[in-house]
Scaffold this motif. Structure first.
Motif, PDB file in Angstrom:
ATOM      1  N   ALA A  98       0.832  -1.209   0.000  1.00 34.27           N
ATOM      2  CA  ALA A  98       0.000   0.000   0.000  1.00 34.27           C
ATOM      3  C   ALA A  98       0.865   1.257   0.000  1.00 34.27           C
ATOM      4  O   ALA A  98       0.570   2.233  -0.699  1.00 34.27           O
ATOM      5  N   ARG A  99       1.954   1.235   0.759  1.00 38.22           N
ATOM      6  CA  ARG A  99       2.832   2.411   0.803  1.00 38.22           C
ATOM      7  C   ARG A  99       3.487   2.664  -0.558  1.00 38.22           C
ATOM      8  O   ARG A  99       3.627   3.809  -0.989  1.00 38.22           O
ATOM      9  N   ARG A 100       3.894   1.593  -1.238  1.00 40.10           N
ATOM     10  CA  ARG A 100       4.478   1.765  -2.571  1.00 40.10           C
ATOM     11  C   ARG A 100       3.470   2.408  -3.524  1.00 40.10           C
ATOM     12  O   ARG A 100       3.827   3.288  -4.306  1.00 40.10           O
ATOM     13  N   LEU A 101       2.221   1.987  -3.444  1.00 39.16           N
ATOM     14  CA  LEU A 101       1.195   2.546  -4.316  1.00 39.16           C
ATOM     15  C   LEU A 101       0.950   4.022  -4.016  1.00 39.16           C
ATOM     16  O   LEU A 101       0.765   4.833  -4.924  1.00 39.16           O
ATOM     17  N   VAL A 102       0.934   4.378  -2.746  1.00 34.47           N
ATOM     18  CA  VAL A 102       0.747   5.777  -2.358  1.00 34.47           C
ATOM     19  C   VAL A 102       1.905   6.634  -2.869  1.00 34.47           C
ATOM     20  O   VAL A 102       1.708   7.713  -3.440  1.00 34.47           O
ATOM     21  N   MET A 103       3.115   6.152  -2.682  1.00 31.20           N
ATOM     22  CA  MET A 103       4.293   6.909  -3.113  1.00 31.20           C
ATOM     23  C   MET A 103       4.345   7.037  -4.627  1.00 31.20           C
ATOM     24  O   MET A 103       4.675   8.106  -5.156  1.00 31.20           O
ATOM     25  N   GLN A 104       4.001   5.968  -5.342  1.00 32.39           N
ATOM     26  CA  GLN A 104       3.994   6.035  -6.797  1.00 32.39           C
ATOM     27  C   GLN A 104       2.976   7.044  -7.315  1.00 32.39           C
ATOM     28  O   GLN A 104       3.175   7.649  -8.368  1.00 32.39           O
ATOM     29  N   ALA A 105       1.892   7.231  -6.559  1.00 33.34           N
ATOM     30  CA  ALA A 105       0.866   8.195  -6.952  1.00 33.34           C
ATOM     31  C   ALA A 105       1.200   9.611  -6.505  1.00 33.34           C
ATOM     32  O   ALA A 105       0.438  10.546  -6.783  1.00 33.34           O
ATOM     33  N   GLY A 106       2.330   9.770  -5.814  1.00 34.32           N
ATOM     34  CA  GLY A 106       2.733  11.090  -5.347  1.00 34.32           C
ATOM     35  C   GLY A 106       2.054  11.534  -4.072  1.00 34.32           C
ATOM     36  O   GLY A 106       2.056  12.731  -3.743  1.00 34.32           O
ATOM     37  N   GLY A 107       1.486  10.590  -3.313  1.00 32.60           N
ATOM     38  CA  GLY A 107       0.787  10.947  -2.083  1.00 32.60           C
ATOM     39  C   GLY A 107       1.698  10.967  -0.874  1.00 32.60           C
ATOM     40  O   GLY A 107       2.793  10.405  -0.889  1.00 32.60           O
ATOM     41  N   ARG A 108       1.224  11.611   0.193  1.00 33.93           N
ATOM     42  CA  ARG A 108       1.964  11.681   1.449  1.00 33.93           C
ATOM     43  C   ARG A 108       1.119  11.173   2.613  1.00 33.93           C
ATOM     44  O   ARG A 108       1.431  11.413   3.776  1.00 33.93           O
ATOM     45  N   ALA A 109       0.033  10.493   2.288  1.00 31.99           N
ATOM     46  CA  ALA A 109      -0.867  10.000   3.334  1.00 31.99           C
ATOM     47  C   ALA A 109      -0.160   9.007   4.240  1.00 31.99           C
ATOM     48  O   ALA A 109       0.648   8.191   3.784  1.00 31.99           O
ATOM     49  N   GLN A 110      -0.479   9.079   5.523  1.00 29.49           N
ATOM     50  CA  GLN A 110       0.024   8.090   6.464  1.00 29.49           C
ATOM     51  C   GLN A 110      -0.887   6.870   6.446  1.00 29.49           C
ATOM     52  O   GLN A 110      -2.104   6.982   6.227  1.00 29.49           O
ATOM     53  N   LEU A 111      -0.300   5.685   6.667  1.00 26.66           N
ATOM     54  CA  LEU A 111      -1.031   4.439   6.527  1.00 26.66           C
ATOM     55  C   LEU A 111      -1.428   3.865   7.882  1.00 26.66           C
ATOM     56  O   LEU A 111      -0.595   3.748   8.788  1.00 26.66           O
TER      57      LEU A 111
END
Length: 489
Positions: free
Chosen positions: A203-216
């Motif tokens: 999930a973190r890889r997907l968030v980072m690839q999308a340019g997000g900074r959301a905490q998981l």
């Protein structure tokens, strides 16, 4: 001041603009968008409304997007429900038409169910209200005997007692929803049904690839997750004690102890923790909580949870404003009782700090308690120092002063931390310290003569905190001659 934060799920009951504003104003710190329901546009509209009202209220309110996870549930019945009689036969069939269920058989959305169960297994439906014992497994069909009967409605969940269902945590829908969450500026993304750390890392890889900074946030709701608890916590920014499915899988008797262990383990690893499910369930239709619900919320607060979460109580309930007010009252009362203890809870003496900012944070929290300081100020970029200080029972309010809106919203979930927008006029003098103290003075949080502790760093960027300063309000000089003051941490 309330230290424990409140997470409120949005839904039809809060879609009215006036009611949403009153609900937020009653004390919501983070809103939850439940991706199990509604369209992407519905969530975007609600997130935009929250941002708009938060600005009008002068508050930083975080947005948590909760992923649906695998659909482990029955399909639908011809009549919308069926009554299962104790001792009767009942089957689950993954190849049956999704809307053809009867009192003898119903379709199943989880295609791997026949491969995951064995004769003698116990299946729990509708949060454990219906109990089935597996009698035979053949092809797409699982035949069972009804052990505990009742009314079973459409699309109700299925659990295997003791866990063991193989469904992956992230579905194709979840991967698409992560992109939607990043696009709407989510501050937190909750991952449903993780079994191991790799689920969170994906999930973190997907968030980072999308340019997000959301905490998981890892939702602990599978029995298998308990076996991998420490690794899941390490791979996450926080965890949720999701007591619905977890309680069904491990049993009611085991749940209270695990709630305390999960909260303790998260805090010990410097992670945030949310306690969720049926916190004020009766207030879906009642304007006041039961005493049992009051005690449940209070015990979670005393256990050290960062936040308590409301689901249907605010999403579809009749009294969303009243339930927020009730939870806020209970949290404040529980915190007052907790802080009557003569000594705060501190870290174990055998813990060795690996990071400078953690050492500074722990030293500041301990010193603030011993000096009876009025406030702690964290001049921060990422919010890490404020989070670290909040992991101990400081008793002292922690004000996270930062110019970054995203940092302030992420701190909205952290117990005992109050984020404040702050931009110093200069970084190369004592100005940040003086102006930070003045900021709290203007808010009435401190007064002349009060002692305040301040953390800061020698360079900008996350993890830069390496100094603690003790000042008295009204005695901070305008500038020290020939001595530069470092920028924010």
């Amino acid at each position: 001041m309330r230290s424990t934060k409140i997470v409120a799920t949005l839904g039809p009951s809060t879609d009215d603009e006036a009611k949403l504003r009153r609900t937020l104003g009653a004390g919501v710190d983070v809103v939850r968008l439940n991706f199990s329901h509604g369209r992407a546009d519905d969530h975007r509209i609600r997130a935009e409304a929250v941002r708009r009202h938060a600005d009008a209220l002068g508050r930083d309110i975080g947005v948590l997007c909760d992923l649906q996870g695998p659909k482990i549930r029955v399909e639908s019945f011809v009549a919308g429900h069926a009554e299962l009689i104790e001792g009767a036969s009942f089957a689950l069939d993954t190849e049956m038409a999704p809307d053809a269920g009867t009192a003898r058989v119903v379709g199943c959305a989880y295609q791997a169910l026949p491969q995951d169960v064995r004769v003698g297994d116990t299946l729990l439906l509708n949060d454990g209200a219906i109990v089935l014992r597996v009698q035979a497994v053949a092809g797409s069909r699982v035949d069972t005997e009804v052990v505990v009967g009742g009314i079973l409605g459409d699309r109700k969940g299925i659990n295997r007692q003791g866990g063991g269902l193989s469904a992956a945590a992230l579905t194709d829908k979840d991967r698409a929803d992560i992109l939607h969450a990043v696009a709407l500026g989510a501050d937190f993304i909750a991952v449903s049904f993780p079994r191991e750390a790799e689920d969170m890392l994906e999930a973190r890889r997907l968030v980072m690839q999308a340019g997000g900074r959301a905490q998981l946030i890892a939702k602990i709701e599978r029995a298998e997750a308990l076996q991998n608890l420490e690794a899941i916590i390490e791979a996450s920014d926080g965890v949720m004690v999701a007591r619905g499915d977890l309680g069904v899988e491990i049993g009611d008797a085991e749940l209270p102890g695990w709630q305390k262990r999960i909260i303790w383990a998260a805090r010990e690893r410097n992670r945030m923790v949310i306690t969720a499910t049926q916190m004020m369930e009766s207030m879906i239709s009642s304007p006041i909580p039961t005493r049992a619900e009051v005690l449940d919320v209070a015990n979670a607060v005393m256990d050290g949870t960062d936040a308590v979460m409301l689901s249907a109580e605010t999403a579809t309930g009749r009294f969303p404003v009243k339930v927020i007010e009730a939870v806020a009252r209970v949290c404040i009362g529980a915190e007052a009782s907790l802080y009557l203890r003569p000594e705060p809870i501190q870290r174990r003496p055998d813990v060795h700090f690996q990071r400078t900012d953690e050492a500074i944070a722990m030293a500041t929290a301990w010193t603030a308690n011993q000096m009876h300081a009025k406030a702690i100020i964290a001049l921060t970029e990422s919010g890490a120092t404020a989070l670290l200080m909040s992991r101990t029972d400081t008793r002292i309010p922690i004000y996270a002063l930062t110019q970054h809106e995203g940092t302030r919203r992420r701190m909205s979930l952290c117990r005992g931390v109050y984020p404040i927008a702050f931009v110093p006029s200069r970084l190369d003098t004592l100005a940040p310290v003086r102006e930070a103290v003045s900021c709290l003075e203007e808010r009435g949080a401190v007064a002349v003569g009060d002692r305040v502790l301040i953390t800061k760093g020698d360079f900008t960027g996350p993890g830069g905190t390496n100094a603690m300063k003790i000042v008295s309000v009204g005695e901070v000089p305008a500038e020290f001659p020939n001595v530069g003051t470092p920028p924010l941490s």
